[in-house]
Design a protein around this motif. Structure first.
Motif, mmCIF file in Angstrom:
data_model
loop_
_atom_site.group_PDB
_atom_site.id
_atom_site.type_symbol
_atom_site.label_atom_id
_atom_site.label_comp_id
_atom_site.label_asym_id
_atom_site.label_seq_id
_atom_site.Cartn_x
_atom_site.Cartn_y
_atom_site.Cartn_z
ATOM 1 N N GLY A 154 0.781 -1.222 0.000
ATOM 2 C CA GLY A 154 0.000 0.000 0.000
ATOM 3 C C GLY A 154 0.817 1.277 0.000
ATOM 4 N N LEU A 155 2.123 1.177 -0.306
ATOM 5 C CA LEU A 155 2.963 2.371 -0.271
ATOM 6 C C LEU A 155 2.435 3.441 -1.224
ATOM 7 C CD1 LEU A 155 5.655 3.507 0.937
ATOM 8 C CD2 LEU A 155 6.740 2.793 -1.205
ATOM 9 N N THR A 156 2.382 4.674 -0.734
ATOM 10 C CA THR A 156 1.920 5.793 -1.554
ATOM 11 C C THR A 156 3.030 6.299 -2.470
ATOM 12 O OG1 THR A 156 0.493 6.472 0.297
ATOM 13 C CG2 THR A 156 0.830 8.068 -1.493
ATOM 14 N N ALA A 157 4.207 6.534 -1.890
ATOM 15 C CA ALA A 157 5.289 7.166 -2.649
ATOM 16 C C ALA A 157 6.644 6.644 -2.189
ATOM 17 C CB ALA A 157 5.239 8.682 -2.487
ATOM 18 N N TYR A 158 7.591 6.671 -3.129
ATOM 19 C CA TYR A 158 8.973 6.294 -2.822
ATOM 20 C C TYR A 158 9.858 7.494 -3.091
ATOM 21 C CZ TYR A 158 13.048 3.270 -2.270
ATOM 22 O OH TYR A 158 14.200 2.684 -1.796
ATOM 23 N N ASN A 159 10.640 7.897 -2.075
ATOM 24 C CA ASN A 159 11.547 9.029 -2.240
ATOM 25 C C ASN A 159 12.930 8.533 -2.668
ATOM 26 O OD1 ASN A 159 13.903 10.585 -0.493
ATOM 27 N ND2 ASN A 159 12.595 11.940 -1.690
ATOM 28 N N HIS A 160 13.430 9.100 -3.741
ATOM 29 C CA HIS A 160 14.777 8.789 -4.222
ATOM 30 C C HIS A 160 15.244 10.020 -4.989
ATOM 31 C CE1 HIS A 160 17.889 5.765 -4.678
ATOM 32 N NE2 HIS A 160 17.963 5.995 -5.980
ATOM 33 N N ASN A 161 15.954 10.911 -4.308
ATOM 34 C CA ASN A 161 16.338 12.180 -4.910
ATOM 35 C C ASN A 161 17.462 12.005 -5.925
ATOM 36 O OD1 ASN A 161 14.502 13.716 -3.424
ATOM 37 N ND2 ASN A 161 15.945 14.046 -1.752
ATOM 38 N N LEU A 162 17.413 12.822 -6.972
ATOM 39 C CA LEU A 162 18.507 12.856 -7.937
ATOM 40 C C LEU A 162 19.704 13.633 -7.396
ATOM 41 C CD1 LEU A 162 16.651 13.512 -11.317
ATOM 42 C CD2 LEU A 162 17.539 11.346 -10.440
ATOM 43 N N ASP A 163 19.485 14.452 -6.392
ATOM 44 C CA ASP A 163 20.487 15.290 -5.720
ATOM 45 C C ASP A 163 20.877 16.504 -6.559
ATOM 46 O OD1 ASP A 163 20.463 13.652 -3.528
ATOM 47 O OD2 ASP A 163 22.310 12.593 -4.039
ATOM 48 N N THR A 164 21.310 16.293 -7.811
ATOM 49 C CA THR A 164 21.773 17.397 -8.639
ATOM 50 C C THR A 164 21.704 16.971 -10.104
ATOM 51 O OG1 THR A 164 23.582 19.013 -8.902
ATOM 52 C CG2 THR A 164 24.216 16.710 -8.515
ATOM 53 N N GLY A 165 22.255 17.798 -10.994
ATOM 54 C CA GLY A 165 22.264 17.450 -12.407
ATOM 55 C C GLY A 165 23.283 16.356 -12.708
ATOM 56 N N PRO A 166 23.122 15.670 -13.831
ATOM 57 C CA PRO A 166 23.994 14.527 -14.139
ATOM 58 C C PRO A 166 25.466 14.886 -14.283
ATOM 59 C CG PRO A 166 22.519 15.029 -15.980
ATOM 60 C CD PRO A 166 22.043 15.817 -14.827
ATOM 61 N N PHE A 168 27.207 17.167 -12.650
ATOM 62 C CA PHE A 168 27.826 17.499 -11.357
ATOM 63 C C PHE A 168 27.748 16.342 -10.365
ATOM 64 C CE2 PHE A 168 27.804 19.778 -7.168
ATOM 65 C CZ PHE A 168 29.068 20.361 -7.266
ATOM 66 N N TYR A 169 26.949 15.362 -10.676
ATOM 67 C CA TYR A 169 26.655 14.293 -9.709
ATOM 68 C C TYR A 169 27.925 13.603 -9.201
ATOM 69 C CZ TYR A 169 24.454 10.123 -7.736
ATOM 70 O OH TYR A 169 24.055 9.125 -6.895
ATOM 71 N N GLY A 204 27.730 23.640 -4.522
ATOM 72 C CA GLY A 204 28.798 24.049 -5.415
ATOM 73 C C GLY A 204 28.437 23.896 -6.879
ATOM 74 N N GLU A 205 27.201 23.489 -7.138
ATOM 75 C CA GLU A 205 26.726 23.311 -8.513
ATOM 76 C C GLU A 205 26.449 24.656 -9.166
ATOM 77 O OE1 GLU A 205 23.205 24.211 -6.170
ATOM 78 O OE2 GLU A 205 24.857 22.815 -5.819
ATOM 79 N N THR A 206 26.355 24.663 -10.478
ATOM 80 C CA THR A 206 25.989 25.871 -11.212
ATOM 81 C C THR A 206 24.471 25.930 -11.371
ATOM 82 O OG1 THR A 206 26.065 24.793 -13.375
ATOM 83 C CG2 THR A 206 28.134 25.720 -12.522
ATOM 84 N N MET A 207 23.990 27.100 -11.798
ATOM 85 C CA MET A 207 22.567 27.224 -12.099
ATOM 86 C C MET A 207 22.174 26.247 -13.202
ATOM 87 S SD MET A 207 21.185 29.580 -10.103
ATOM 88 C CE MET A 207 19.864 30.509 -10.866
ATOM 89 N N ARG A 208 23.074 26.020 -14.148
ATOM 90 C CA ARG A 208 22.774 25.088 -15.238
ATOM 91 C C ARG A 208 22.644 23.658 -14.708
ATOM 92 N NH1 ARG A 208 22.476 25.573 -20.567
ATOM 93 N NH2 ARG A 208 22.745 23.706 -21.856
ATOM 94 N N ASP A 209 23.430 23.284 -13.701
ATOM 95 C CA ASP A 209 23.282 21.969 -13.083
ATOM 96 C C ASP A 209 21.885 21.827 -12.471
ATOM 97 O OD1 ASP A 209 25.901 20.903 -13.579
ATOM 98 O OD2 ASP A 209 26.686 22.146 -11.952
#
Length: 323
Positions: A154-166, A168-169, A204-209
């Motif tokens: 019955g899980l509603t949602a799974y959290n798994h963040n991308l953290d940042t852009g590919p 800078f990751y 430390g990422e850029t706006m583009r990240d």
């Protein structure tokens, strides 16, 4: 179906397009985001979600921001063993009494492993759902059959963040790849579970990240149902301990841009909210945020307390806070 400014829903945003939105004059950006927000959501509704660490510390990953990594030996953190399901459900019930609609449970794991502890997580999910609450977990990487078991519980949602852009990751995490993240989100979506995925700014990422991360999220069809916007909480003993605080207006820009490219998603003010003034948080709501994590802590970092949040929502006046 959610609509963008010109009446369409998109999954083909380019990084350049998103970066251009993020770079708009602030009042123009917030104005556009507010119009899209009002077209897709009740502008006076803000969801409260509660987050609990069900297993703290000892994670083998090397995420540079995280206090729970076993590789950051200088972090002052008390490791805690896996909680039992009855205690977790009791805490969920308490959170519900305090106004929470969603209860989120996080374990400091690299990946889900079959066995007693995963069975206990399934029991927790069933217990939280039995209270009539939404249930969300964040457990690291998981396989398709494990996502299916969570769905059946019955899980509603799974959290798994991308953290940042590919691009800078790799500066933030080296123990798993961006593709690993995408694979887990794909498994979650295939099981019919809602996606909760966002990222962290101020590392430390850029706006583009930042724009690149939003572009990946907006490429999911449908868009993630929840998009947490986190500002780095610099923890002593981690590699990012000396990063300067994020300018609150950068958080506003991130919220507004997320709202423009993912109109129907719930945009959640998450880590770093404790450092925001009442007025900065209200500006984020105006820009399209419509959910907060509440309580004194978020896993292991400080958060705005219940008293502060009560004063915040009282100041807004008339807000139909969900919970």
């Amino acid at each position: 179906m959610a609509k963008t400014e010109d009446g369409t829903i998109r999954h083909d945003w380019s990084v350049d397009e998103i970066a251009a939105l993020m770079d708009l004059p602030l009042l123009e950006l917030v104005g556009r985001a507010n119009a899209v927000h009002r077209a897709n959501h009740d502008p006076n509704e803000v969801q409260r979600a509660s987050l609990l660490s069900i297993k703290t510390g000892g994670c083998p990953e090397d995420c540079a921001y995280c206090s729970q990594s076993a590789r950051h030996a200088e972090v002052d953190l008390t490791r805690e063993k896996f909680l039992d399901p009855a205690s977790v459900v009791a805490l969920a019930e308490q959170a519900q009494a305090n106004g929470a609609e969603r209860f989120c449970m996080g374990a400091a794991w690299r990946r889900v492993k079959e066995g007693r502890e995963f069975d206990a997580v399934l029991e927790m999910v069933r217990g939280v759902r039995g209270l009539g609450m939404e249930a969300c977990v964040t457990l690291g990487m998981l396989e398709p059959h494990q996502a299916q078991r969570l769905a059946e519980a019955g899980l509603t949602a799974y959290n798994h963040n991308l953290d940042t852009g590919p691009d800078f990751y790799g500066e933030i995490v080296t123990t798993r790849t961006y593709a690993d993240r995408i694979d887990t989100l794909t498994s979650v979506r295939a099981a019919g579970i809602e996606l909760c995925s966002g990222g962290i700014i101020g590392m430390g990422e850029t706006m583009r990240d930042r724009a690149a991360m939003l572009q990946v999220l907006a490429g999911f069809d449908p868009h993630p149902e929840s998009v947490p916007v986190n500002a780095l909480v610099a923890v002593e003993g981690t590699p990012l301990a000396d990063r300067p605080p994020v300018d609150p207006l950068e958080i506003v820009r991130m919220v507004a841009t997320a709202r423009l490219v993912m109109p129907a998603s719930r945009v959640r003010l998450s880590a770093g909210r404790a450092a925001l003034s009442r007025e900065a948080q209200i500006l984020c709501f105006l820009a399209g945020a419509n959910s907060v994590f509440y309580g004194d802590t978020l896993l292991t970092t400080p958060n705005a307390g219940l008293g502060a949040d009560a004063a915040l929502f009282d100041a807004i006046g008339g807000a139909s806070v969900r919970g």
